[in-house]
Design a protein around this motif. Structure first.
Motif, short mmCIF file in Angstrom:
data_model
loop_
_atom_site.label_atom_id
_atom_site.label_comp_id
_atom_site.label_asym_id
_atom_site.label_seq_id
_atom_site.Cartn_x
_atom_site.Cartn_y
_atom_site.Cartn_z
N LYS A 84 8.81 -9.07 -13.28
CA LYS A 84 7.39 -8.91 -13.55
C LYS A 84 6.76 -7.95 -12.55
N VAL A 85 7.36 -7.87 -11.34
CA VAL A 85 6.85 -6.98 -10.30
C VAL A 85 8.03 -6.28 -9.64
N LYS A 86 7.92 -4.95 -9.49
CA LYS A 86 8.96 -4.16 -8.83
C LYS A 86 8.36 -3.46 -7.61
N ILE A 87 9.08 -3.57 -6.48
CA ILE A 87 8.59 -3.03 -5.21
C ILE A 87 9.66 -2.10 -4.64
N LEU A 88 9.27 -0.90 -4.29
CA LEU A 88 10.18 0.08 -3.69
C LEU A 88 9.73 0.42 -2.29
N ILE A 89 10.65 0.32 -1.34
CA ILE A 89 10.41 0.80 0.03
C ILE A 89 11.45 1.87 0.32
N SER A 90 10.99 3.10 0.46
CA SER A 90 11.91 4.23 0.64
C SER A 90 11.21 5.35 1.40
N SER A 91 11.85 5.84 2.43
CA SER A 91 11.26 6.93 3.21
C SER A 91 11.20 8.22 2.41
N THR A 92 12.01 8.33 1.36
CA THR A 92 12.03 9.54 0.53
C THR A 92 11.40 9.29 -0.84
N ALA A 93 10.64 8.23 -0.97
CA ALA A 93 10.10 7.85 -2.27
C ALA A 93 9.34 8.98 -2.95
N TYR A 94 8.53 9.71 -2.17
CA TYR A 94 7.69 10.76 -2.75
C TYR A 94 8.27 12.16 -2.55
N ASN A 95 9.46 12.24 -1.97
CA ASN A 95 10.07 13.54 -1.68
C ASN A 95 11.25 13.88 -2.58
N ASP A 96 11.80 12.87 -3.25
CA ASP A 96 12.97 13.06 -4.09
C ASP A 96 12.54 13.11 -5.55
N ALA A 97 12.79 14.23 -6.20
CA ALA A 97 12.36 14.42 -7.59
C ALA A 97 12.95 13.38 -8.53
N ILE A 98 14.13 12.86 -8.20
CA ILE A 98 14.78 11.92 -9.10
C ILE A 98 14.06 10.57 -9.12
N ASN A 99 13.14 10.36 -8.15
CA ASN A 99 12.38 9.11 -8.10
C ASN A 99 11.16 9.14 -9.03
N LYS A 100 10.99 10.20 -9.77
CA LYS A 100 9.82 10.36 -10.63
C LYS A 100 9.57 9.13 -11.50
N TYR A 101 10.61 8.66 -12.17
CA TYR A 101 10.45 7.55 -13.12
C TYR A 101 10.25 6.22 -12.40
N MET A 102 10.83 6.09 -11.22
CA MET A 102 10.59 4.89 -10.43
C MET A 102 9.12 4.82 -10.00
N LEU A 103 8.57 5.94 -9.60
CA LEU A 103 7.17 5.98 -9.18
C LEU A 103 6.26 5.57 -10.33
N GLU A 104 6.66 5.89 -11.54
CA GLU A 104 5.86 5.52 -12.71
C GLU A 104 6.03 4.05 -13.07
N ASP A 105 7.23 3.52 -12.89
CA ASP A 105 7.55 2.18 -13.37
C ASP A 105 7.29 1.09 -12.34
N PHE A 106 7.52 1.38 -11.06
CA PHE A 106 7.38 0.36 -10.03
C PHE A 106 5.91 0.06 -9.76
N ASP A 107 5.63 -1.20 -9.45
CA ASP A 107 4.25 -1.64 -9.23
C ASP A 107 3.75 -1.28 -7.84
N TYR A 108 4.65 -1.31 -6.85
CA TYR A 108 4.28 -0.98 -5.47
C TYR A 108 5.35 -0.04 -4.90
N VAL A 109 4.90 1.01 -4.24
CA VAL A 109 5.81 1.97 -3.61
C VAL A 109 5.34 2.22 -2.18
N PHE A 110 6.23 2.02 -1.21
CA PHE A 110 5.92 2.23 0.21
C PHE A 110 6.94 3.20 0.81
#
Length: 283
Positions: A84-110
């Motif tokens: 029901k809730v997805k949380i991502l903690i990644s130092s490269t979360a906003y720097n890696d193009a392959i994370n595009k869909y995770m950024l859209e799908d995950f509820d919280y990104v740090f």
């Protein structure tokens, strides 16, 4: 104090000798009846892990870790609809193009890990009503920067009891996946609580030696484990999937390489020889 009532199977014997050489206690081990709905484990996904799990993904840069994570936790073929809730903690979360869909799908990104953040996440889970599960994805945070900010003690504490985290009515509300480049960065606590390992790409010989020693229960020896590892690497981006839950080793989820209960571990040479014998018989 009232003593706990014990279930015993007593046998009356006529002689003192019989009394000395026999026991009145039932020493068998019996299964425990419990309400498994309280565990909130979800439907089995064999050969995948159950929805409530702790995955360790190990591989260097460009080994396919991000592609695997996108598939596992975004696609409904895997675990995409189990949380029901997805949380991502990644130092490269906003720097890696392959994370595009995770950024859209995950509820919280740090993009930065702190122990205070982990406390807030745990508080949110334990105060959430209902049976819905939370996914916590830790991507390449177990490094020197984490160690400088107090080490992995807080993470290890969470990992050691993740299966039982709940809101009082149900447990099993947390699933954890941790991706790292170095096996040596993974604590003993994390290794001992893993539901499954994903070993991506090729690794240096020294790193493989450490892994084979630690995970030699897959195959029965370090040598056998290394044989399993190399047999899993037939094509680019093949990965070795080690299910602790099922005690199986697979190439890419689909090709079974080893399972607990095999009478004898067979090397690649033995398998090849057996295959040639079968081919000759069929001719």
């Amino acid at each position: 104090m009232k003593q706990e009532k014990k279930i015993v199977d007593t046998k009356k014997n006529d002689t003192d000798k019989d009394k000395k050489t026999s026991t009145s206690e039932d020493l068998n081990i019996y299964s425990i009846d419990y309400d498994d709905s309280k565990l909130n484990q979800g439907e089995t996904k064999y050969p995948l892990s159950s929805p409530v799990h702790f995955h360790l993904i190990i591989g260097r840069v460009k080994s396919g870790k991000s592609v695997l994570l996108n598939n596992l936790y975004l696609s409904k073929r895997f675990f995409g609809e189990d949380f029901k809730v997805k949380i991502l903690i990644s130092s490269t979360a906003y720097n890696d193009a392959i994370n595009k869909y995770m950024l859209e799908d995950f509820d919280y990104v740090f993009s930065e890990y702190t122990s205070e953040l982990l406390d807030e996440i745990l508080h949110m889970i334990e105060n959430d009503e209902g049976e819905g599960r939370f996914l916590l994805l830790l991507d390449d945070i177990i490094d020197s920067s984490v160690m400088k900010r107090g080490g992995t003690a807080k993470i290890d504490g969470l990992i050691s009891r993740y299966r039982h985290i709940g809101n009082g009515d149900v447990e099993g509300k947390l699933t954890i996946a941790m991706a790292t480049q170095y096996f040596k960065s993974i604590s003993v606590i994390a290794r001992n609580n893993a539901t499954a390992y994903y070993i991506m790409g090729m690794l240096p010989e020294m790193e493989l030696a450490k892994i084979s020693e630690s995970l030699s229960y897959f195959g029965g020896s370090s040598k056998a484990f290394l044989d399993i590892f190399y047999r899993s690497k037939k094509e680019a981006y093949d990965f070795l999937y080690l299910s602790v839950e099922h005690l199986e080793a697979r190439r890419n989820h689909t090709e079974l390489l080893w399972k607990q209960g095999d009478n004898m571990y067979k090397s690649a040479e033995q398998l090849k020889a057996e295959s040639e014998i079968k081919d000759n018989i069929m001719k």
